[in-house]
Structure formats: structure tokens, C-alpha cells
Write an enzyme that holds these catalytic residues in place. Sequence first.
Site, PDB file in Angstrom:
ATOM      1  N   ASP A   1       0.822  -1.223   0.000  1.00 49.91           N
ATOM      2  CA  ASP A   1       0.000   0.000   0.000  1.00 49.91           C
ATOM      3  C   ASP A   1       0.850   1.264   0.000  1.00 49.91           C
ATOM      4  O   ASP A   1       0.676   2.142  -0.845  1.00 49.91           O
ATOM      5  CB  ASP A   1      -0.924   0.027   1.234  1.00 49.91           C
ATOM      6  CG  ASP A   1      -2.007  -1.038   1.173  1.00 49.91           C
ATOM      7  OD1 ASP A   1      -2.310  -1.523   0.066  1.00 49.91           O
ATOM      8  OD2 ASP A   1      -2.554  -1.373   2.249  1.00 49.91           O
TER       9      ASP A   1
ATOM     10  N   ARG B   1       0.248   5.352  17.327  1.00 53.37           N
ATOM     11  CA  ARG B   1      -0.147   6.295  16.278  1.00 53.37           C
ATOM     12  C   ARG B   1       0.139   7.753  16.624  1.00 53.37           C
ATOM     13  O   ARG B   1       0.680   8.484  15.789  1.00 53.37           O
ATOM     14  CB  ARG B   1      -1.627   6.100  15.883  1.00 53.37           C
ATOM     15  CG  ARG B   1      -1.898   4.727  15.249  1.00 53.37           C
ATOM     16  CD  ARG B   1      -0.988   4.482  14.052  1.00 53.37           C
ATOM     17  NE  ARG B   1      -1.194   3.199  13.416  1.00 53.37           N
ATOM     18  CZ  ARG B   1      -0.295   2.223  13.380  1.00 53.37           C
ATOM     19  NH1 ARG B   1       0.884   2.375  13.975  1.00 53.37           N
ATOM     20  NH2 ARG B   1      -0.545   1.100  12.750  1.00 53.37           N
TER      21      ARG B   1
ATOM     22  N   ASP C   1      -7.008   3.548  12.690  1.00 52.18           N
ATOM     23  CA  ASP C   1      -5.707   4.209  12.590  1.00 52.18           C
ATOM     24  C   ASP C   1      -5.748   5.516  11.804  1.00 52.18           C
ATOM     25  O   ASP C   1      -5.046   6.469  12.139  1.00 52.18           O
ATOM     26  CB  ASP C   1      -4.672   3.251  11.992  1.00 52.18           C
ATOM     27  CG  ASP C   1      -4.260   2.187  13.002  1.00 52.18           C
ATOM     28  OD1 ASP C   1      -4.324   2.491  14.209  1.00 52.18           O
ATOM     29  OD2 ASP C   1      -3.895   1.074  12.596  1.00 52.18           O
TER      30      ASP C   1
ATOM     31  N   SER D   1      -3.876  -9.259   8.207  1.00 53.72           N
ATOM     32  CA  SER D   1      -3.364  -7.898   8.283  1.00 53.72           C
ATOM     33  C   SER D   1      -2.839  -7.723   9.709  1.00 53.72           C
ATOM     34  O   SER D   1      -3.549  -7.995  10.677  1.00 53.72           O
ATOM     35  CB  SER D   1      -4.500  -6.913   8.003  1.00 53.72           C
ATOM     36  OG  SER D   1      -4.138  -5.629   8.456  1.00 53.72           O
TER      37      SER D   1
HETATM   38  N1  ARG Z   1      -7.764  -3.052  16.106  1.00 52.56           N
HETATM   39  C1  ARG Z   1      -6.567  -2.544  16.641  1.00 52.56           C
HETATM   40  C2  ARG Z   1      -6.649  -1.061  16.876  1.00 52.56           C
HETATM   41  O1  ARG Z   1      -7.518  -0.429  16.337  1.00 52.56           O
HETATM   42  C3  ARG Z   1      -5.357  -2.918  15.844  1.00 52.56           C
HETATM   43  C4  ARG Z   1      -5.366  -2.533  14.396  1.00 52.56           C
HETATM   44  C5  ARG Z   1      -4.013  -2.739  13.814  1.00 52.56           C
HETATM   45  N2  ARG Z   1      -3.970  -3.032  12.419  1.00 52.56           N
HETATM   46  C6  ARG Z   1      -3.907  -4.265  11.889  1.00 52.56           C
HETATM   47  N3  ARG Z   1      -3.824  -4.358  10.614  1.00 52.56           N
HETATM   48  N4  ARG Z   1      -3.942  -5.347  12.601  1.00 52.56           N
HETATM   49  O2  ARG Z   1      -5.869  -0.496  17.607  1.00 52.56           O
END
Ligand code: ARG
Length: 397
Positions: free
Chosen positions: A14, A94, A123, A174
Site C-alpha cells: 500500500d 499512532r 488508525d 493484516s
Molecule cells: N484493532 C486494533 C486497533 O484499532 C489494531 C489494528 C491494527 N492493524 C492491523 N492491521 N492489525 O488499535
Amino acid sequence: MKGKAILAYSGGLDTSCAIKWLKDSYDMGVIAVMAGLGQPGDLEAVKEKALSIGAIDASIYDAREAFAEDYVLPALKANALYEGKYPLATALARPLIGTLLVEEARRHGATAIAHGCTGKGNDQVRFDVTIMALAPDLQIIAPLREWAMSREEELDYAEKHGIPVPVTKQSPYSTDENLWGRSCEAGPLEDPDQEPPEDAYEWTASPLDAPDTPQYVAIGFEAGKPVSLDGETMEFLELVSRLNEAGGSHGVGRLDMIENRLVGIKSREIYEAPAACILIEAHKALEALTLTREVLHFKPLLEQKFAELVYYGLWHEPLRAAIASFVDSTQERVSGTVRVKLYKGACTVVGRKSAFSLYDHALATYDKSDEFHHRSSEGFIELWGLPLKVWGGAGRS
Ligand code: ARG
């Protein structure tokens, strides 16, 4: 060229396509930023990849120390678990990455910041809101929210533009990882009724394969901060990575949850967070020994709010800092040692001691050294129960 954009670059498909796409769609020079947060992988190679695809500059920032001290530690003191379970590894990272992006934008006089988040996750919110709070003047570009490419179209796009595509069989998952934990979603995990396949886990052994002998770890805390492991003084960052290793080898720290995303979607996520699980358990155990009942009963209300604010991308909301100050004010006496047993996927606190312990053996014991004044309870209960005695008798005659 119409200015420069700072891109949070991961080296994946990406953000690799984003380098080319930003150049073509926005006519912007792309400066790639990579943040080292304790995730595995070779960031130097990632940096080279960004440059080879056409980034005009690329920098790696080792942010492990700042992440551990300024983001993870306040979360640990607040026992922060979103929906009572998720230790927030991704959510905590983040705002730190957002800060690095803003600093890089200022260094290069860039006018935009770009990231590779999709339009349906948390995110994007965390990055955007952090940038909005720190640098309201900067434009935010999220190519994945704009280009309407499917996975296949993206692969075609990459091939057409000479962007290296993953040669290994594409993982169905992911994932995201840093020193506070690993998250994994998508693929077979999208069926909430299916047990996570073993290949979804990378940090932790299956409890079935974990050693048959338990391992005991002694964690020393000072004012709520872990400062030693098995008697050896060490930096928090080092301690976290040692506990990830130890916990992981015993299958500790696996979490499977249905979680409520900020954008309204329920999603199925699994997490591996050995150190986070062990440290939060140990910290809570030490708090139970050293804090008063009133603080112990009130603090979790704010802990829950803290976790929510972090999850929702509101690290810079003043309430978050205010809660952190309250939490800090409770930690002064949270010093001592907690012993934890790691065994077949479980992490169990088996001992705790502190110079500030409020546990008084003479008050608690049932043996003959008992010093508790039993007769005082009579008068105490008489007044404690008085309102109910009146209530119980009302209207009877
Ligand atoms: N659901 C978690 C959060 O919102 C982790 C997301 C992280 N991304 C991933 N592709 N697993 O903090």
C-alpha cells in the site's frame, strides 16, 4: 512539483504504491518516514525500498525509548485495556508516529502528510486527529481512502510502475506490531465463530507446546514503573522485551476479541501481548496491596476512560493528560516486588510485597495473634445498617 508530502512508510504494498500515486496524483515529492517501535524487520532495507521507488528522501527514527517511556508507561500505570482486554499497542503508537511526521514536515517545509490507512479503520482517525491537533495547517492525504483500487488492481498498478511486489505467498492476515504487542486481523479470523488458526500467532508458543515447568518472574516496581526483573535493575524498554520473550515462550498473552471500532464496525481481532498482559496483572496486584480501597474502587473508572480516549485517537484531548496526572498522583507508593508464574498460557500473580503494604497480618489473621477489635464491629454495624432497619420497619403498623 507542488510541494512535498511526508509519508508514513512501512515498506508494504500500500505505502509503496502510495509513493508513486502521490507523485502522479498530487504532483508532490514524497519523503518517507519509518519509525522504529520495536517491531521486527530491517528498516534500512525498507528505507532503500522507498528511495528505489522514487521517494526524494527517507529517514528512520528509532522511537523505542520515547514510545516506552512517554506512551506505554502512562498506559501501564493506568492499566489501560480497551473494552477490558486490548492493551492498545497500535493505538498508543499512532500519536507518536503522527508527531514524528509533523516534525519531519517542519524540517523539510512540507505542506502535506500522507499515510497508508484505509477508510474503515481506527488508525486513520488516530493519525489524522494527531496531525490536526499538532499542525492544523498541514494537508492530510490518505491515498487508500481516495484510490478505488482492489487488491488485484493494486498489484497490477505496482507491476506497471516497477514497484516490487511481495514474492512470498500473500498472508491472509493484516498485522501490526510494536514492543507493546502484535495485532492480527482478516483472513479466516473474519469468522468470529472459528478458532484462530495457529498460523495467526507469531509471538507466542501454543500453550500445548509450552514448557511443562513453570517459570517464575519477579518484577520490581518503583512508583508504578517496572524497574527490575528477577532482581536485576533494567531499563523499562529492555524489561518489556525480556517479558515478551519469556511470556511468549510460555504461550502467555494471547487475546481473542470482538471489538468495537470507532467507525462503528465490530471486528474480530487477535492480539499477542505477553509483556503487556504480565505487567498489567503485576501492576494491578501491587496496587491492590498498596492503595486504599477508595482509590482502588475509583481509579478503574478513569482507567476505562483513558483507554477509550487512546483508542479513539484522542491522545491530545486535555482529559487524557488530566487523567494521566491523576493516575500519577496515585502511584507514589506503588513500589515493591510482584512474583508472577508463567505456565501453559497463563500468567498468575503468586506473590507481592512492598514497604508500603497496607496488608496488616495482625488485623487479617484468624489465629491467636489477632489484634482486630471484634466488639467494635457491633457499633459499626448498628449505624451502618440503621437506614435499612428503618426502611425494613416502615409501613408495618
Ligand atoms: N484493532 C486494533 C486497533 O484499532 C489494531 C489494528 C491494527 N492493524 C492491523 N492491521 N492489525 O488499535
